[in-house]
Design an enzyme around this catalytic site. Structure first.
Site, PDB file in Angstrom:
ATOM      1  NE  ARG A 177      43.625  41.267  29.409  1.00  7.52           N
ATOM      2  CZ  ARG A 177      44.261  41.679  28.308  1.00  7.52           C
ATOM      3  NH1 ARG A 177      44.847  40.791  27.512  1.00  7.52           N
ATOM      4  NH2 ARG A 177      44.343  42.958  28.017  1.00  7.52           N
ATOM      5  N   GLY A 178      39.514  39.443  31.113  1.00 11.97           N
ATOM      6  CA  GLY A 178      38.194  39.997  30.823  1.00 11.97           C
ATOM      7  C   GLY A 178      37.980  40.349  29.367  1.00 11.97           C
ATOM      8  CG  ASP A 184      41.548  37.514  25.746  1.00 13.32           C
ATOM      9  OD1 ASP A 184      41.544  38.582  25.118  1.00 13.32           O
ATOM     10  OD2 ASP A 184      42.584  36.905  26.067  1.00 13.32           O
ATOM     11  CB  THR A 185      36.855  34.564  28.142  1.00 12.56           C
ATOM     12  OG1 THR A 185      37.371  34.795  29.468  1.00 12.56           O
ATOM     13  CG2 THR A 185      37.954  34.021  27.249  1.00 12.56           C
ATOM     14  NE  ARG A 186      34.985  41.444  32.700  1.00 13.64           N
ATOM     15  CZ  ARG A 186      35.331  41.145  33.951  1.00 13.64           C
ATOM     16  NH1 ARG A 186      34.465  40.559  34.755  1.00 13.64           N
ATOM     17  NH2 ARG A 186      36.548  41.421  34.383  1.00 13.64           N
ATOM     18  N   GLY A 212      35.069  50.101  45.827  1.00 14.68           N
ATOM     19  CA  GLY A 212      36.105  50.654  46.665  1.00 14.68           C
ATOM     20  C   GLY A 212      37.064  49.648  47.244  1.00 14.68           C
ATOM     21  CD  GLU A 239      42.896  36.800  38.865  1.00 14.71           C
ATOM     22  OE1 GLU A 239      42.274  37.876  38.911  1.00 14.71           O
ATOM     23  OE2 GLU A 239      42.611  35.877  38.066  1.00 14.71           O
TER      24      GLU A 239
END
Length: 237
Positions: free
Chosen positions: A98-99, A101-103, A131, A165
């Site tokens: 999850r971006g 949270d942890t990116r 795109g 995913e």
């Protein structure tokens, strides 16, 4: 079910070199893993990095030098399952996370550390072309990876993309014998398996917005992948 990452560093890796990007500079460190770990921590402190980011780098460093993890990666091409498609694989590792949270902390440093070791990583911020349709591209990347690493964080189940995913990761795990190494980042593995704690409310919302069979497939993926042996990262790690 999960294994808490040991604070000790594997002794069999006596000397190595690691290069990591921190802010706008590149850090190259040589010597024993103990020395590298100390230098990494010191460099981050000198740059004024937050405690959370410092811990994320430290955890990523330990994870990548965990012998069991590296042995799994080295042995992926000779996995006993006859349907494991090594020739089809475009990536060594697919990172599902999850971006929000942890990116910008754990996952970004895990990505850098893996790549420093010559591991071909798929991460959406780098491998998706402008795109390109996000959904189909991510699912193809999972199918074309040897190993998937889902990073379960508190907000993971809030994202339908993460759950899509994860469902695909489970499908590849079952049909292609893809190896799955879950990381439980500040979450209890039992909460992932049972969709409780921070995941309970997320699934309540999904049940309002998606067909029952879709939500059920996501629950199944959470239950099965959450039951796999992985690494537990808590605030005391």
């Amino acid at each position: 079910m999960g294994n808490v990452i040991s604070k000790g560093i594997p002794q069999r890796l006596e000397r190595s070199t690691i290069t990591m990007k921190a802010r706008h500079s590149t850090i190259t460190m040589e010597g024993s893993l103990e020395q590298q770990h100390f230098l990494l921590e010191t460099n981050l402190l000198n740059q004024g990095s937050s405690l959370r980011k410092k811990r994320a780098v430290s955890i990523s460093f330990l994870l990548c030098n965990n012998f069991k993890f590296m042995e799994v990666l080295d042995g992926a091409s000779s996995h006993s399952c006859g349907t494991f498609r090594t020739g089809y694989s475009s990536y060594d590792v697919f990172l599902s996370f999850r971006g929000e949270d942890t990116r910008n902390n754990f996952t970004s440093f895990l990505n850098l550390t893996l790549k420093d070791k010559g591991i071909n990583v798929f991460i959406d911020s780098e491998n998706l072309r402008n795109g390109e349709a996000i959904g189909p591209s991510l699912l193809r990347a999972i199918d074309a990876s040897k190993i998937s690493i889902p990073v379960f964080s508190q907000g993971y189940a809030n994202s339908k993309w993460c759950l899509l995913e994860l469902a695909q990761i489970l499908q590849c795990h079952i049909s292609n014998c893809q190896l799955v190494l879950p990381v439980f980042f500040y979450v209890d593995p039992s909460h992932v398996r049972n969709q409780t704690g921070s995941f309970e409310e997320a699934f309540r919302e999904h049940e309002k917005n998606f067909e029952p069979h879709i939500v059920e497939s996501w629950r199944k993926a959470m239950t099965i992948v959450g039951s796999l042996k992985g690494d537990v990262i808590n605030k005391n790690t």
